[in-house]
Design a protein around this motif. Structure first.
Motif, PDB file in Angstrom:
ATOM      1  N   ALA A   1     -65.556  49.519  54.841  1.00 43.52           N
ATOM      2  CA  ALA A   1     -65.813  50.462  55.934  1.00 43.52           C
ATOM      3  C   ALA A   1     -66.296  49.737  57.173  1.00 43.52           C
ATOM      4  N   HIS A   2     -67.143  48.697  56.958  1.00 42.56           N
ATOM      5  CA  HIS A   2     -67.663  47.900  58.069  1.00 42.56           C
ATOM      6  C   HIS A   2     -66.518  47.230  58.819  1.00 42.56           C
ATOM      7  N   GLN A   3     -65.599  46.615  58.082  1.00 45.57           N
ATOM      8  CA  GLN A   3     -64.498  45.901  58.719  1.00 45.57           C
ATOM      9  C   GLN A   3     -63.532  46.871  59.400  1.00 45.57           C
ATOM     10  N   GLU A   4     -63.310  48.034  58.764  1.00 47.28           N
ATOM     11  CA  GLU A   4     -62.428  49.031  59.382  1.00 47.28           C
ATOM     12  C   GLU A   4     -62.942  49.459  60.749  1.00 47.28           C
ATOM     13  N   LEU A   5     -64.260  49.663  60.833  1.00 45.10           N
ATOM     14  CA  LEU A   5     -64.849  50.051  62.116  1.00 45.10           C
ATOM     15  C   LEU A   5     -64.678  48.947  63.147  1.00 45.10           C
ATOM     16  N   LEU A   6     -64.959  47.691  62.756  1.00 47.15           N
ATOM     17  CA  LEU A   6     -64.823  46.584  63.701  1.00 47.15           C
ATOM     18  C   LEU A   6     -63.378  46.423  64.161  1.00 47.15           C
ATOM     19  N   ASP A   7     -62.437  46.474  63.221  1.00 41.99           N
ATOM     20  CA  ASP A   7     -61.022  46.295  63.568  1.00 41.99           C
ATOM     21  C   ASP A   7     -60.567  47.385  64.543  1.00 41.99           C
ATOM     22  N   THR A   8     -60.933  48.638  64.224  1.00 39.53           N
ATOM     23  CA  THR A   8     -60.512  49.744  65.079  1.00 39.53           C
ATOM     24  C   THR A   8     -61.154  49.633  66.452  1.00 39.53           C
ATOM     25  N   LEU A   9     -62.407  49.213  66.456  1.00 45.34           N
ATOM     26  CA  LEU A   9     -63.149  49.075  67.710  1.00 45.34           C
ATOM     27  C   LEU A   9     -62.466  48.081  68.649  1.00 45.34           C
ATOM     28  N   ILE A  10     -62.047  46.963  68.127  1.00 37.92           N
ATOM     29  CA  ILE A  10     -61.431  45.931  68.970  1.00 37.92           C
ATOM     30  C   ILE A  10     -60.000  46.293  69.321  1.00 37.92           C
ATOM     31  N   ALA A  11     -59.293  46.923  68.399  1.00 35.99           N
ATOM     32  CA  ALA A  11     -57.859  47.163  68.607  1.00 35.99           C
ATOM     33  C   ALA A  11     -57.569  48.424  69.397  1.00 35.99           C
ATOM     34  N   ALA A  12     -58.402  49.425  69.298  1.00 40.87           N
ATOM     35  CA  ALA A  12     -58.087  50.734  69.885  1.00 40.87           C
ATOM     36  C   ALA A  12     -59.009  51.008  71.074  1.00 40.87           C
ATOM     37  N   LYS A  13     -58.468  50.861  72.265  1.00 38.06           N
ATOM     38  CA  LYS A  13     -59.284  51.068  73.465  1.00 38.06           C
ATOM     39  C   LYS A  13     -59.833  52.498  73.568  1.00 38.06           C
ATOM     40  N   PRO A  14     -59.040  53.550  73.267  1.00 42.87           N
ATOM     41  CA  PRO A  14     -59.603  54.905  73.357  1.00 42.87           C
ATOM     42  C   PRO A  14     -60.852  55.066  72.494  1.00 42.87           C
ATOM     43  N   LEU A  15     -60.803  54.573  71.239  1.00 40.57           N
ATOM     44  CA  LEU A  15     -61.988  54.693  70.395  1.00 40.57           C
ATOM     45  C   LEU A  15     -63.139  53.869  70.983  1.00 40.57           C
ATOM     46  N   ARG A  16     -62.813  52.643  71.403  1.00 36.66           N
ATOM     47  CA  ARG A  16     -63.847  51.748  71.934  1.00 36.66           C
ATOM     48  C   ARG A  16     -64.572  52.416  73.100  1.00 36.66           C
ATOM     49  N   ASP A  17     -63.810  52.997  74.023  1.00 35.26           N
ATOM     50  CA  ASP A  17     -64.432  53.638  75.199  1.00 35.26           C
ATOM     51  C   ASP A  17     -65.259  54.853  74.785  1.00 35.26           C
ATOM     52  N   ARG A  18     -64.687  55.638  73.862  1.00 34.97           N
ATOM     53  CA  ARG A  18     -65.390  56.854  73.449  1.00 34.97           C
ATOM     54  C   ARG A  18     -66.671  56.521  72.691  1.00 34.97           C
ATOM     55  N   LEU A  19     -66.552  55.692  71.688  1.00 31.24           N
ATOM     56  CA  LEU A  19     -67.699  55.398  70.831  1.00 31.24           C
ATOM     57  C   LEU A  19     -68.807  54.696  71.599  1.00 31.24           C
ATOM     58  N   LEU A  20     -68.456  53.616  72.312  1.00 30.36           N
ATOM     59  CA  LEU A  20     -69.498  52.887  73.041  1.00 30.36           C
ATOM     60  C   LEU A  20     -70.043  53.730  74.192  1.00 30.36           C
ATOM     61  N   GLY A  21     -69.183  54.566  74.793  1.00 30.66           N
ATOM     62  CA  GLY A  21     -69.658  55.451  75.861  1.00 30.66           C
ATOM     63  C   GLY A  21     -70.735  56.395  75.364  1.00 30.66           C
TER      64      GLY A  21
END
Length: 1000
Positions: A73-93
């Motif tokens: 689960a930890h790696q899935e979150l990291l991979d998605t975070l780096i690869a998917a800009k929409p998620l990255r912007d939403r989650l970190l925002g």
């Protein structure tokens, strides 16, 4: 892990450049094991730097990673975070803007996946989508978790700019709708027998009903219930009440997952004192008979959201005609005037400048203005009947009810202020409308709004700018379209129809809207500089007029002044450039008849209302007044001209004093009303008494100079009596005086007496000659032998009379005697003559005390006007002026010889001296002082409002309302004013009974 010095310096600099405020802590977090695989990835650092608070976002991310259930689960979150800009912007925002949602993610680490989907249909979910998101919640705790998960998705779209503030507010309202439905379903599942007995409709009110909810807000509702399937109505209502109560608890109670939000049903009929659930018929009966204007204003936003939607629609359809007919209700204008005043008294002083919602220039100003215009014009125009503030504002502009430019500015300001409110609440998901004070909080707030360059400074500037726009437009919003309607200067612009303009004038308190619109047309039409300046001034002036008890008079008087002075360059410049002048003028012109009448006779006195060289509204000293009057008399060709000049000064200074009194009593936007009512009484009494003395001095000089040159054959002095001697004159008071003379050495006594009598006769005549200036009546009835005695006596004659014949009432009257004009030496000797009489060394014997009491009782019974309500007679009624003054004067007669402080002509000074000497308790002295001040203020108010003296409250509603405004009571509170007067007078009478009649 320890970084090499060079690498550390490089990372430290990069972190600072990306907006981190604590780079050392951020570096430690980046070096944690959870971020090891991506710590050097520039994508992550860039994304963190775009958040509102990079430090907070990084900490939240580390907590979320640590909470993941295992390495996969930890790696899935990291991979998605780096690869998917929409998620990255939403989650970190979200993590950078909301500490509370970061806590939620740490408790429910898989919920981040709610932010992964990024499809068009996912961008603007409605009630159905939110219902699906809550569908699996089988208990209140699960409902809270599901609610926060949905809230997470809204916040993500909000902070990333996918949706703007109005869409955010609408989604929050839709989520609230879905939540209310889910909560009701849980309540019904727990009590199926109750659900079977009743139909229950949940009506959203307030921001939820208006489809413009905050992140954290009470959800206002009204419950409507009916019997189902032939059930007994009482049983059905009890069942519905249990269901409604359960629904409220499900949403409001705190569990391990916190609460959702409070459900507030206090907007229901009778508020918290009324039944929680009523039938539709019961609601209608209440609204038709008992409801107040604010309740119809609240119903603007009523919207069925849960339960029996058909019943909810019936409810809304039934109340709509009442809502849109509210403007025709009897008390609508008074209610509007009360509601229009910004109520900030309950806001702590330390918070008022940080209040986004209730402070001046806040959200409530916009919402109230829009709702009021909807109530006024929505009756005839169905396009205005929206519960959403911005939609309603747009409709008002489209229909010409609000200027398009004004609406655009207000829309922009409202969106900015609501965005601030949203981001402030989002941080900790707490209900607050206060702008934070801390630098870190302000920085995060500014960055969340896209203000990245000097964020704190820029945020403060923008916030103040938008607040200033709201304050400026709040009043203009009502009045500028009226001017556009009558002036017709912008071809093609939608404008108010004649009927809409009339409706608005009526709603704002104008009794004769047709005349008011004619005045507006005369003032605002044309292309002259005068008309242009007046079009700028009038929207604000009209608001101040509407704040008074007589807006029609205010507008008419402004037109008269403007007609008289409109071509004078300094007049319009004064109103335009001196902030206080325009508001002061509006207050004065609409407060009653006296001040405008004084102004109309010499409109140039309007200059006194400014802050410039004319001296403002501070009353002048007796010395300066006397100097001006005597100088004017010297310049005059004869006595008539001299006295005319003196009366002109008196009129101008009466205007100055009355204007100062009105402005002090009403208050202004920059200066609150004077809290010390006694100070206003002393100001008026002192100023009018000094002015009267200066007028008499000038009149005496004019008469003597014309008849006898520089020297009269007899020394001549004027002694002030009654309120004049006590420095307590009101606007309508006569000048009570005694005249005393003493033949000069070698002068014939008969010639001297004839000269003195001629002086008095001529003074009285000249001061009463009909003219543009108010007359000054001289009353010498307090002289020895009263009206039967000679008008003027020599000092020796006074001495002989008082030695042989003086009565108790005459000694009593001499307590207020003070030299006011003429020969000072003669006046001093007269005072020395009467001091042993008014302050007898042996005090008063019991027979004298009984005589005074008999005189007082006879005066009460004989002089009170027939038909007058004694309890409301400010002079002779119980607890009125006479009661207090005679009580104080009895102290002076009995103890003045041994107590120096009592040897004063002023009532309040003597009362204070009696208190200081222990003759009266602190409490009793305060009761008497309060009653005396209030009665004096009532008499001053009656003169200001009616233009003629009176001792009782007016009977017409408009005049009574004007007296109330002067005394600090808002519209519709005349009854409270009368009750307060009776209460104050009754307490004073109790003290008088004990101290005056009780033999103390």
């Amino acid at each position: 892990m320890t970084s090499a010095p060079g690498r550390r310096s490089s990372i430290f600099t990069r972190l600072l450049r990306h907006g981190f405020t604590d780079p050392s802590a951020a570096e430690r977090l980046l070096d944690s094991d959870g971020l090891a695989p991506v710590r050097s990835d520039p994508v992550l650092l860039d994304a963190l730097g775009q958040t509102a608070d990079p430090d907070l976002a990084l900490l939240g991310l580390v907590r979320l990673l640590e909470a993941q259930d295992g390495p996969t689960a930890h790696q899935e979150l990291l991979d998605t975070l780096i690869a998917a800009k929409p998620l990255r912007d939403r989650l970190l925002g979200v993590l950078g803007a909301s500490e509370a949602l970061a806590d939620h993610l740490a408790r429910h680490p898989s919920d981040w996946q709610a932010l992964v989907t990024y499809e068009p249909r996912d961008l603007h979910p409605g009630v159905q989508e939110f219902e699906a998101g809550l569908a699996d919640a089988g208990d209140p705790v699960a409902l809270r978790v599901a609610y926060r998960r949905c809230l997470l998705s809204i916040a993500a779209r909000d902070v990333c700019g996918t949706i703007e503030v109005a869409e955010t507010a609408a989604e929050l309202a839709d989520l609230a709708t879905a939540t209310l439905r889910a909560a009701l379903a849980l309540a019904q599942a727990d009590a199926p027998e109750d659900a079977a007995l009743c139909r229950l409709a949940v009506i959203a009110m307030g921001k939820c009903g208006g489809h413009e909810l905050n992140y954290v807000s009470d959800v206002d509702v009204i419950f409507v219930g009916e019997a189902a399937g032939g059930a007994d109505e009482d049983k059905a209502l009890r069942a519905a009440t249990r269901l409604a109560s359960h629904l409220m608890r499900i949403c409001s109670e705190t569990t391990v997952e916190g609460s959702i939000w409070p459900v507030d049903a206090n907007l229901r009929p009778e508020g918290r004192n009324g039944p929680l659930v009523r039938t539709l018929a019961s609601h209608l009966a209440y609204y038709q008979r008992w409801a107040k204007t604010w309740e119809f204003q609240a119903l603007l936003k009523a919207r069925p959201v849960a339960g029996d939607l058909a019943l909810g629609e019936e409810y809304v359809a039934a109340v709509q005609p009442l809502v849109w007919g509210a403007a025709e209700r009897e008390n609508f204008v008074a209610d509007v005037q009360k509601m229009r005043r910004r109520v900030v008294e309950n806001i702590p002083a330390a918070e008022i400048d940080r209040q986004l919602k209730l402070g001046p220039g806040g959200l409530r100003d916009v919402e109230f203005a829009v709702q009021l215009l909807q109530l006024v014009h929505g009756r005839a125009d169905a396009s205005l009947r929206s519960g959403t503030t911005l939609d309603a504002l747009k409709a008002l502009a489209a229909g010409g009810y609000v200027g398009r430019a004004d609406a655009a500015q207000l829309d922009d300001a409202y969106r900015f202020l609501r965005s601030m409110e949203h981001r402030i609440q989002l941080h900790r998901l707490r209900r607050t409308h206060l702008v934070p004070e801390g630098e870190t909080d302000l920085r995060r707030l500014a960055r969340s709004l896209g203000l990245r360059s000097e964020p704190v400074t820029t945020l403060t500037r923008e916030w103040k700018r938008h607040g200033s726009v709201v304050r400026r437009l709040h009043e203009k919003l009502f009045y500028r379209p009226l001017l556009d309607a009558v002036a017709a200067l912008a071809p093609g612009e939608a404008r108010l129809s004649a009927e809409a303009a009339r409706e608005r004038m009526v709603a704002l308190g104008y009794a004769d809207p047709a005349a008011a619109l004619r005045h507006l047309e005369a003032l605002a039409s044309g292309v002259t500089r005068k008309a242009a300046i007046q079009r700028t001034l009038l929207p604000v002036l009209l608001g101040w007029f509407a704040d008074s008890a007589d807006p029609d008079a205010g507008l008419l008087n402004f037109r008269k002044v403007s007609d008289a002075l409109g071509k004078t360059p300094w007049y319009l410049r004064l109103l335009r450039d001196e902030g206080a002048a325009a508001e002061n003028l509006a207050r004065v012109l609409s407060a009653g008849r006296l001040a405008p009448d004084l102004l109309m006779r010499a409109p140039e006195a309007v200059a006194l209302l400014g802050d410039g060289d004319a001296g403002g509204l501070t009353p002048r000293s007796r010395a300066s007044l006397e100097q001006e009057v005597l100088a004017a008399v010297r310049r005059a060709d004869n006595a008539t001209q001299g006295v005319t000049a003196a009366r002109g000064v008196r009129r101008r200074e009466l205007f100055r004093t009355s204007a100062a009194d009105i402005v002090g009593s009403y208050g202004t936007e920059s200066q609150p009303a004077e809290a010390d009512q006694g100070a206003l009484v002393d100001l008026v009494g002192g100023a009018v008494s000094d002015l009267t003395a200066a007028t008499l001095a000038g009149t005496l000089r004019a008469v003597v100079r014309e008849g006898w040159g520089d020297t009269l054959p007899t020394r001549f002095a004027i002694i002030g009596m009654g309120r004049f001697g006590g420095h307590e004159l009101g606007y309508g008071s006569d000048a009570d005086v005694l005249f005393v003379h003493e033949p000069r050495d070698g002068a014939d006594e008969r010639e001297a007496a004839e000269a003195a009598n001629k002086v008095v006769a001529e003074m009285r005549r000249l001061l009463q000659v009909p003219s543009a200036d108010p007359p000054l009546l001289i009353d010498a009835d307090l002289r020895p032998e009263g009206k039967s005695g000679p008008l003027v006596r020599t000092l020796k004659s006074y001495e002989a009379y008082y030695r042989r014949w003086s009565l108790v009432w005459e000694r009593h009257a001499l307590l207020r005697a003070e030299h006011v004009a003429g020969d000072e030496e003669l006046g001093r000797r007269f005072t020395e003559l009467i001091d042993p009489l008014r302050y007898p060394a042996e005090g008063l014997d019991e027979e004298a005390v009984r005589e005074i009491r008999r005189l007082k009782a006879r005066m009460e019974s004989e002089r009170l006007p027939r038909g007058a309500d004694p309890k409301l007679h400010a002079k002779l009624g119980p607890g009125g002026l006479s009661d207090v003054e005679w009580t104080v004067q009895l102290f002076q007669l009995r103890h003045g010889a041994r107590e120096p402080g009592l040897r004063t002509t002023r009532t309040r000074e003597a009362l204070a001296a009696a208190r200081a000497a222990g003759m009266i308790s602190e409490e009793d002295a305060c009761i008497l002082d309060e009653a005396w001040v209030l009665a004096t203020r009532v008499r001053n108010a009656v003169m200001l409002v009616r233009g003629r003296a009176g001792d009782t409250f007016p009977t017409t509603p408009r005049e009574l309302g004007a007296v109330g405004r002067y005394l600090g009571y808002g519209p519709g509170h005349a009854g409270d004013m009368l009750d307060a007067y009776r209460r104050t007078a009754r307490r004073a009478r109790g003290v008088v009974e004990e101290l005056f009649y009780g033999g103390s």
